[in-house]
Every structure is written in C-alpha cells, then in structure tokens.
Enzyme design. Structure first.
Site, short mmCIF file in Angstrom:
data_model
loop_
_atom_site.label_atom_id
_atom_site.label_comp_id
_atom_site.label_asym_id
_atom_site.label_seq_id
_atom_site.Cartn_x
_atom_site.Cartn_y
_atom_site.Cartn_z
N CYS A 131 0.90 -1.20 -0.03
CA CYS A 131 -0.09 0.02 0.06
C CYS A 131 0.88 1.28 0.08
O CYS A 131 0.52 2.46 -0.31
CB CYS A 131 -1.05 -0.08 1.16
SG CYS A 131 -2.11 -1.42 1.06
N HIS A 273 -2.70 7.24 2.69
CA HIS A 273 -3.40 5.94 2.07
C HIS A 273 -4.54 5.52 2.76
O HIS A 273 -4.92 5.64 4.03
CB HIS A 273 -2.48 4.77 2.15
CG HIS A 273 -2.95 3.39 2.32
ND1 HIS A 273 -3.47 2.97 1.03
CD2 HIS A 273 -2.97 2.32 3.17
CE1 HIS A 273 -4.10 1.76 1.31
NE2 HIS A 273 -3.77 1.52 2.54
N ASN A 303 -10.28 0.25 0.70
CA ASN A 303 -8.99 0.24 0.54
C ASN A 303 -8.46 -0.17 -0.67
O ASN A 303 -8.71 -1.41 -0.99
CB ASN A 303 -8.25 -0.51 1.73
CG ASN A 303 -6.88 -0.72 1.73
OD1 ASN A 303 -6.17 -0.37 0.79
ND2 ASN A 303 -6.42 -0.93 3.07
O1 UT7 Z 1 -3.77 -0.98 3.55
C1 UT7 Z 1 -2.54 -1.64 4.54
C2 UT7 Z 1 -2.78 -1.58 5.96
N1 UT7 Z 1 -3.91 -2.30 6.30
C3 UT7 Z 1 -4.61 -1.47 7.40
O2 UT7 Z 1 -4.25 -0.35 7.90
C4 UT7 Z 1 -5.87 -2.22 7.92
C5 UT7 Z 1 -5.83 -2.32 9.31
N2 UT7 Z 1 -6.74 -2.91 10.10
C6 UT7 Z 1 -7.86 -2.55 10.39
O3 UT7 Z 1 -8.23 -1.77 9.52
C7 UT7 Z 1 -8.89 -3.30 11.19
O4 UT7 Z 1 -8.04 -4.15 12.18
C8 UT7 Z 1 -9.92 -4.21 10.66
C9 UT7 Z 1 -10.90 -3.48 9.69
C10 UT7 Z 1 -9.24 -5.36 9.69
C11 UT7 Z 1 -10.48 -5.07 11.61
O5 UT7 Z 1 -11.12 -4.16 12.55
P1 UT7 Z 1 -11.03 -4.40 14.07
O6 UT7 Z 1 -11.73 -3.28 14.81
O7 UT7 Z 1 -9.41 -4.30 14.24
O8 UT7 Z 1 -11.49 -5.73 14.36
P2 UT7 Z 1 -10.89 -6.99 14.77
O9 UT7 Z 1 -10.42 -7.65 14.06
O10 UT7 Z 1 -10.27 -6.86 16.29
O11 UT7 Z 1 -12.24 -7.79 15.34
C12 UT7 Z 1 -13.03 -7.16 16.33
C13 UT7 Z 1 -14.38 -8.11 16.26
C14 UT7 Z 1 -13.99 -9.62 16.38
O12 UT7 Z 1 -15.07 -10.35 17.21
P3 UT7 Z 1 -14.86 -10.75 18.73
O13 UT7 Z 1 -13.57 -11.85 18.87
O14 UT7 Z 1 -14.40 -9.51 19.57
O15 UT7 Z 1 -16.02 -11.46 19.02
C15 UT7 Z 1 -14.19 -10.23 15.11
O16 UT7 Z 1 -14.20 -11.41 14.75
O17 UT7 Z 1 -15.12 -8.04 15.20
C16 UT7 Z 1 -15.27 -9.20 14.61
N3 UT7 Z 1 -15.16 -8.95 13.17
C17 UT7 Z 1 -16.25 -8.67 12.37
N4 UT7 Z 1 -17.59 -8.80 12.75
C18 UT7 Z 1 -18.56 -8.46 11.79
C19 UT7 Z 1 -14.05 -8.96 12.25
N5 UT7 Z 1 -14.48 -8.71 10.92
C20 UT7 Z 1 -15.78 -8.46 11.22
C21 UT7 Z 1 -17.02 -8.23 10.11
N6 UT7 Z 1 -18.24 -8.19 10.52
N7 UT7 Z 1 -16.45 -7.89 8.66
#
Ligand code: UT7
Length: 363
Positions: A131, A273, A303
């Site tokens: 990215c 980005h 993204n």
């Molecule tokens: O482009 C290059 C760099 N990339 C980035 O900068 C992306 C960086 N990361 C992110 O943007 C975020 O970490 C994500 C969008 C990928 C994920 O968001 P998050 O707030 O960090 O969620 P998480 O992975 O910590 O998950 C929190 C909860 C989990 O459930 P539990 O374990 O708390 O019950 C996940 O299973 O949200 C759940 N979850 C979802 N729920 C509904 C993860 N994805 C989803 C989803 N819909 N799509």
C-alpha cells in the site's frame, strides 16, 4: 576521462548534469474504477457481517470489484490513458506501475501496460511496496526526472485485491476494493506548482508476517498439492497492522515536514493511504491537524492498495476539495512493512472523475 596531447586533463568536460533546480512536476492525474460497485448490504448477504459493523469500524460503504477476467493491467491502462490525456501528452520516457497484484509473477505488468498505451520503447518496471507503492513510485519517478534520465514519467498505482482476498474472510473481504489511479510527472522547476518536494521513505522487514500472501513466491511455491489453498490468499493481522499504520504514517508525515522545514499548520490537505477511516482520523489527531484538512474517499472505494492515494487525489480534485496552490502532504503505510510520505504544492490540472466509469479505453 582520457587525455590526449591536444586535450590536457584540465579540458575534460563532464557530461551535462541536470540543473540543480530541476524538479519533477505533477502535470496529469486520473483515476479509474471497474464498473461493478459492491455495497456492504451485498457482502452482508453472504458473510457474517453487517452494514453497520463495516461503516462504524472502517468508514466504508461500498467498493468496486473487477469482473472475472479483468486484470490489474486492464485497470492500469484505463487510468494511464486518462492521465496522459489530462497531461496533454501521448509520450513518456518511463512507465512505472505500483501494484501488489501484478497480472503475473513474471514478467512485470508495466511493460504490458506501456505497450497497450502505445508506449513501446519506454522504460517500464513495477514497484512492489504494497500500500506504500504509490509513494515509492513517486519517489522513483521523481528520481528519474531529477537525475536527468527522463523528461516525462507515467506512474500508475493499480490493484485488484478481489483476486487475492479470500471471499469468505469477512475481515479482509469488506475492506479491500479494486481500482487504479495515475499521474504524469514532467521535468520542471522546483518553484513551480506541482513540483514534488521532500520525501520520507522507510521499511521494517521484521514485520513481514503481518501482511502477506504466503504462497506463490520462491519461499513457498505454488506446486499443486504442496500448498495449503489458504496460503494463496492475502492474510493480514489487522489489529497489529492498525497500530503500525497510525504510528508509522504519523511519524513519516512529521519527518517529511521537518525535511521541508514546515509546520503541521502549513499543510492544507493531508491525503493518506485510505486504509481505514479510524486510522486516518487517528493520524490527523496525532499530527494535530484540523479534521477538515483530511482528504478521504474510503466511503466509496474502500482500501484500494497502491491505487488509493491517486484515486483520493483524483476524487478530491474533481470535487474541488483540493485547490491549486494548496500544500498537500501524502502519507502511506503498507506491507513489508513499508511507509512513506511526500509534500507537494497542488497544480492546476485537467482530469476526469474516477467514478465516471462509462466508456473504457480500448487502445
Ligand atoms: O492497507 C494496508 C494497511 N491495512 C490497514 O491499515 C488495515 C488495518 N486494520 C484494520 O483496519 C482493522 O483491524 C480491521 C478493519 C481489519 C478489523 O477491525 P478491528 O476493529 O480491528 O476488528 P478485530 O479484527 O479486532 O475484530 C473485532 C471483532 C471480532 O469479534 P470478537 O472476537 O470480538 O467476538 C471479529 O471476529 O469483530 C469481529 N469481526 C467482524 N464482525 C462483523 C471482524 N470482522 C468482522 C466483520 N463483521 N466484517
């Protein structure tokens, strides 16, 4: 540097070096999105997710996906063609394509794109910095120009993440979209609007495992039967990447301002980005920049990897969110880990709206 009796060493004339104020100047810009827009509602029908979760956690409402058979080069050609038109030129000395999703692992995608744009003969190579690819590409193109090796360069950031993200992976499938953005850079003077200024570039390979496609390279070849099918997909440790994205983009933006002897308040527009709206807001907060100076189009495109900065620029220019004369700071973070930032003064440009996907260019 040979001397002859009639030419003493003191008469040696070095090859002409470029003037010290020679700069790389932005003179063309375009974005292009594949026609198929995929809403959060559509994804919610086949994944355990919801429009509310996606919007509140990422700021994304929809993204565009390439059609089956549509490759990164197809998007790159569309954006490249429009950027050349915006620059009012049909000719460049080099074509650089920043991408994580090349058409093939060999050869590079840039020569193919150059050929399809009628630019056979131009130098052409890919940049692989995930990215951060567009900012690394901008630095490479700028170096070619300031070194006097090229007078005009077409730089394209293009990615089709839909081809490498597991469609059943609800965390990654909702973030990434496909698209392409392109700029044309020409030789000019450092005091002209559009002159690409100071850069900060960096990497930390100890974070390699945070973002990767494990199989398909020389480490883990894609020999049928030997590879876990899951290893062919893009994998990201989202939470850790999130933290790195905020700290690296903030630090890189600050380093660039310091190199340019500028203050945060001198920045009219920050174009990061488009990783995740929460990440972008944290960077703006940490920099101490007023929230309205953030340029974002993540809501409509998601993204888009290496395409994300030029697509955000094209959107902002089309909507007059960025105006000529404004000081624009670009900052990016991506797999590798890699990061980079760049400062420039916005020029007057003619360009098209990337959301106007009607009509494709068929060279
Ligand atoms: O482009 C290059 C760099 N990339 C980035 O900068 C992306 C960086 N990361 C992110 O943007 C975020 O970490 C994500 C969008 C990928 C994920 O968001 P998050 O707030 O960090 O969620 P998480 O992975 O910590 O998950 C929190 C909860 C989990 O459930 P539990 O374990 O708390 O019950 C996940 O299973 O949200 C759940 N979850 C979802 N729920 C509904 C993860 N994805 C989803 C989803 N819909 N799509």
């Amino acid at each position: 540097m040979f001397s002859t009796p009639d030419r003493p060493p003191s008469s040696f004339v070095p090859p002409p070096s470029p003037p010290s104020d020679r700069a790389s100047v932005l003179c063309g810009l375009a974005g292009w999105l594949p026609a198929r827009a995929v809403t959060n509602e559509e994804l919610s029908q086949r994944l355990d997710t919801s429009d509310t979760w996606i919007r509140t956690r990422t700021g994304i409402s929809r993204r565009h996906f390439a059609e089956p058979g549509q490759a990164t080069s197809d998007l790159a050609v569309e954006a490249g063609h429009r950027a050349l038109r915006s620059a009012g030129t049909a000719d460049v000395d080099a074509v650089v394509v920043a991408t994580t999703t090349p058409d093939r692992s060999c050869p590079a995608t840039a020569p193919l794109v150059a050929g399809r744009l009628g630019l056979t003969g131009a130098a052409a190579f890919d940049i692989s910095a995930v990215c951060t690819g567009f900012v690394y590409g901008l630095a490479s193109a700028t170096s070619l120009i300031t070194a006097g090796m090229a007078d005009r360069v077409l730089l394209i950031g293009a990615d089709t993440y839909s081809t490498i993200v597991d469609p059943d992976d609800r965390t990654n499938a909702i973030i990434f979209g496909d698209g392409a953005g392109a700029v044309v850079l020409r030789a000019g003077r450092a005091d002209e609007p559009g002159a690409v200024g100071h850069f900060d570039l960096g990497s930390d390979g100890t974070g390699e495992e945070l973002i990767m496609v494990a199989a398909g390279g020389s480490r883990q070849r894609s020999t049928p039967g030997e590879v876990d099918p899951q290893d062919r997909y893009f994998a990201m440790r989202g939470k850790e990447v999130y933290r790195h994205a905020v700290t690296r983009m903030t630090a890189s933006a600050r380093a660039t301002l310091k190199l340019a002897d500028c203050e945060v308040d001198d920045v009219d527009r920050l174009v990061p980005h488009q990783a995740n709206l929460r990440i972008l807001r944290s960077v703006v907060d940490d920099l101490g920049l007023p929230a309205e100076r953030l340029v974002t189009n993540i809501d409509a495109v998601g993204n888009t990897g290496a395409a994300s900065i030029p697509l955000a620029l094209a959107d902002a220019a089309a909507q007059h969110t960025i105006e000529p004369g404004e000081r624009v700071l670009l900052t990016a973070f991506g797999g590798g880990l890699t990061w980079g930032s760049c400062l420039l003064t916005w020029p007057a440009l003619s360009q098209t709206d990337p959301h106007d996907t009607g009509g494709t260019h068929a060279p």
